[in-house]
Design an enzyme around this catalytic site. Structure first.
Site, PDB file in Angstrom:
ATOM      1  N   GLU A 178       0.819  -1.218   0.000  1.00  0.00           N
ATOM      2  CA  GLU A 178       0.000   0.000   0.000  1.00  0.00           C
ATOM      3  C   GLU A 178       0.853   1.269   0.000  1.00  0.00           C
ATOM      4  O   GLU A 178       0.501   2.253   0.649  1.00  0.00           O
ATOM      5  CB  GLU A 178      -0.956  -0.001   1.195  1.00  0.00           C
ATOM      6  CG  GLU A 178      -1.965  -1.127   1.168  1.00  0.00           C
ATOM      7  CD  GLU A 178      -2.941  -1.080   2.327  1.00  0.00           C
ATOM      8  OE1 GLU A 178      -2.523  -0.686   3.434  1.00  0.00           O
ATOM      9  OE2 GLU A 178      -4.100  -1.429   2.144  1.00  0.00           O
ATOM     10  N   GLU A 262      -7.597  -6.791  -1.381  1.00  0.00           N
ATOM     11  CA  GLU A 262      -8.219  -6.702  -0.056  1.00  0.00           C
ATOM     12  C   GLU A 262      -9.657  -6.203  -0.170  1.00  0.00           C
ATOM     13  O   GLU A 262      -9.894  -5.022  -0.367  1.00  0.00           O
ATOM     14  CB  GLU A 262      -7.437  -5.757   0.876  1.00  0.00           C
ATOM     15  CG  GLU A 262      -6.055  -6.242   1.249  1.00  0.00           C
ATOM     16  CD  GLU A 262      -5.402  -5.354   2.306  1.00  0.00           C
ATOM     17  OE1 GLU A 262      -6.111  -4.538   2.929  1.00  0.00           O
ATOM     18  OE2 GLU A 262      -4.180  -5.479   2.503  1.00  0.00           O
TER      19      GLU A 262
END
Length: 730
Positions: A178, A262
């Site tokens: 991320e 995710e």
């Protein structure tokens, strides 16, 4: 000397040859290809430090039975090297055994190395001794950080190299996690370093598609993936899973599949109301993702497990992400588990048909006429006209606000911007045709309101950075920054516009302030070119754009993405009723319904008072494990729901919970709880050996129906507590 350490990572290695007996792992924009076969991947995250080793196999068996074919996990640096130079790969830290166990259940594995993994874990998975390494920064072009990061990444790759596909189940590796910072050179170095260690399987970069795409520059060095919650047609951001993200991904990475790393169930924090997601909402997002051509979906988490000792990050509770398909007690969260079992089993049954066809373009669905064609047409036209008239008459109401919505295919006064007379610096008032004498104001950072033009500030389009700047100052909004800053019109999220500090080259998410202005049409479009600035109370798009079909051979996804309006429509001569935010998967030629997200219900639904009353009083609703093999497997949703109600009526379950309160050291505050959960009946699991469960601020066995009171005992005190069926400690 430092240069010598870094030199091996400067040039990427060529791809290693595949095993002669296998095509290995490849990909197209349609899917991942394993041994030459296009494959839909249904994945779930399980973190080995959060689930007892003795339970790995049981969790994987439930995953497999649910239709999952891939397990995702991070590697946790601080679990394996808590002290510098002392590596631990046994017991709970036995990563190889975790992977072998997954393989024994015929599951693929994706391993996210990081090494910063976040995961709401202590120090983001980094070992605490890194604080003494004198790195000027982490996750940046600092030689100390890069040296330690490359050493750890190489260590993990060495551990699992013989488990990479086709020799083992590991089909993907991930570097970083991320990352959306300003150091593009660091990210480029990270991917080069990782690819020099191995290219036997692809590498992933998750979440920031803009940085990942720039790094790839058409070379597919890393797969770009996305994290977050599904946001539908109305989303203009490329930072969340949505049609906009998929469009951007395939525009800049045309050879890569759509990968949702995710799909978040989220975590709980002390002192914050418990978070949960409706099963219906999550099922809808998953089906929309596959309808738009996505091919790899991952639950984050499949089960959250628990934090043992002091491993939770920040203010995260002992039970990590408890509102998951398999709950933190490692029990099936029903009826959610059965819902997704049916969903993935259904998608798997049509996967060959889906992947045999290119990514489908959406086809608008229209309401089925309920009377004669003439009457229906007249009624529809009148309703549309009235809606426009109502909007126009209310457009002068005070105040309005600035939004961002899908660009209309027709000229609309709410998306037609007019500039006032510019001053010497090029600033002028900004309004739309619909707002009349109201202009974009600056008094409110969010929402951005329209005010009387005489009191409105000036705005200008900066052609250098494509920002829309104000001629005034606001308190700086960026975290850690003080003083006054010039504001720019900024995409806050989804349809929301705010005023935020104008971003410089070093700031991330530049696309949130990137606009293109067409002076002829008067439109102001975002960086994707598909969404436009809009004045408030804009009319809804015309009929037909709130529902759509995606067809793959004989399989079609029929979607109504309107949030409040139902639709009766027809497709291939068959009629279908589509409630708001619904996806129906059908066989187009026969009209057979394979799956309908509007038939999904879960234990959070508030439309059944009787069921809620049972859930509040029966601990079985915490996440009971139903292994009844005689359960009806057909698609009769009402019968399925009735079966669960009957089982709830038969349940009268008490739990005996033994708590041994222990201390650690001489500090009375270091209180831990160990114990086991037993059952006189029902489906509660006997956890066997006691295990350290973490600081006793509140016992983690808090139900989804009720919270247990926090309590603390002095060190050395042993206690027994009986848990009533209401879920409270007596």
């Amino acid at each position: 000397m430092m240069l010598l350490v870094l030199l091996p990572w400067v040039t990427e290695a060529a791809a290693l040859p595949r095993d002669a007996a296998s095509n290995g792992v490849e990909f197209t924009n349609r899917s991942v290809i394993i041994d030459g076969k296009p494959t839909l991947l249904f994945s779930g995250a399980v973190h080995y430090p959060r689930v007892p080793r003795s339970d790995w196999g049981r969790v994987f068996a439930m995953a497999k039975d649910m239709g999952i074919n891939t397990i995702q996990t991070y590697s946790f640096w601080n679990v394996h090297e808590p002290k510098e130079g002392q590596l631990e790969w046994t017991g709970q830290a036995d990563l190889r055994e975790f992977i072998h166990t997954a393989s024994a259940h015929n599951l693929f594995v994706t391993l996210r190395i990081g090494p910063f993994v976040c995961a709401e874990y202590l120090y983001g998975g980094l070992p605490l001794w890194m604080r003494h390494k004198n790195a000027s920064c982490y996750r940046c072009s600092d030689p100390v950080w890069e040296r330690e990061m490359s050493k750890w990444t190489a260590t993990v790759v060495e551990q699992v190299e013989d488990l990479l596909y086709p020799h083992g189940p590991v089909i993907m590796l991930q570097i970083e996690n991320e990352y959306n910072g300003p150091d593009a050179a660091y990210l480029d170095w990270s991917v080069s370093m990782a690819r020099n260690l191995t290219t036997k399987v692809p590498w992933i970069l998750c979440h920031d598609v803009t940085l990942c795409s720039k790094l790839n520059a058409g070379r597919d060095r890393a797969l770009c993936t996305i994290n977050g919650f599904w946001e539908d047609q109305w989303s203009s951001l490329v930072s969340q899973p949505s049609p906009t993200w998929l469009q951007y991904q395939w525009q800049h990475n045309p050879n890569q599949p759509g990968v949702w790393t995710e799909d978040q169930g989220w975590f709980d924090q002390w002192g914050v109301a418990q978070r949960y997601r409706r099963t219906e909402d999550q099922a809808y997002g998953i089906m929309r993702f596959f309808a738009y051509g996505g091919s790899w979906h991952n639950f984050y988490m499949l089960t959250g497990g628990n934090h043992y000792g002091r491993t939770a990050g920040g203010e995260v509770t002992t039970a990590y992400a408890p509102d998951t398909v398999i709950d933190f007690l490692l029990l099936k969260h029903q009826p959610r588990y059965d819902v997704f079992q049916r969903l993935f089993t259904t998608l798997a049954s049509v996967s060959d048909e889906l992947l045999a066809h290119p990514i489908a373009q959406p086809e608008s669905l229209h309401p089925t006429p309920t009377t004669t064609t003439t009457t229906t047409t007249t009624t529809t036209t009148t309703a549309t006209t009235e809606r426009f008239q109502e909007t126009a008459s209310s457009s002068s109401s005070f105040p309005q606000q600035l939004q961002i919505t899908t660009c209309y295919q027709y000229a609309d006064p709410h998306q037609t911007f007019l500039l006032g007379k510019p001053d010497a610096e090029g600033f002028s008032t900004l309004r739309t045709q619909a707002t009349g004498s109201l202009c974009v104001g600056g008094e409110s950072l969010f929402p951005v309101k329209f005010v009387a033009c005489a009191q409105a500030p000036g705005w200008r389009f900066n052609s250098t950075n494509q920002h829309i700047e104000g001629n005034f100052e606001i308190d700086c909004q960026k975290k850690g920054k003080t003083g006054k800053c010039r504001p720019c019109i900024d995409i806050m999220q989804s349809t929301k516009i705010d005023l935020y500090d104008c971003k410089g080259p070093e700031d991330h998410q530049q696309d949130h302030q990137t606009w293109s202005y067409d002076p002829d049409a008067g439109t102001i479009k975002d960086s994707t070119g598909s969404s436009c600035l809009t004045s408030g109370d804009a009319p809804a798009p015309p009929h037909g754009t709130g529902a759509e079909a995606h067809r793959y051979g004989d399989v079609a996804f029929l979607s109504n993405y309107q949030e409040t309006e139902s639709m009766l429509t027809s497709y291939e001569s068959y009629s279908y009723y589509l409630p708001p935010t619904t996806v129906v998967l059908v066989k187009a030629n026969s009209g057979m319904v394979l799956f309908n997200t509007s038939h999904v219900h879960d234990d959070h639904d508030d439309d059944d008072d009787e069921k809620n009353d049972k859930n509040d009083k029966n601990p079985k609703s915490f996440g009971h494990d139903d292994d009844d093999k005689d359960k009806d497997k057909d698609n009769d949703e009402d019968k399925h729901k009735d079966n669960h109600k009957d089982k709830d009526k038969d349940s009268n379950l008490n739990l005996d919970l033994t708590l041994d309160i222990q201390s650690e050291g001489d500090d009375a505050e270091d209180v831990y709880v160990v114990g086991s959960v037993g059952s006189d009946g029902g489906s509660w699991r006997d956890s066997g050996d006691s295990a350290e469960m973490g600081p006793l601020l509140s016992w983690p066995l808090a139900s989804r129906a009720s919270e247990w009171s926090a309590f603390r005992e002095p060190k050395g005190f042993g206690a027994q507590a009986k848990v009533s069926s209401e879920g409270f400690i007596d």
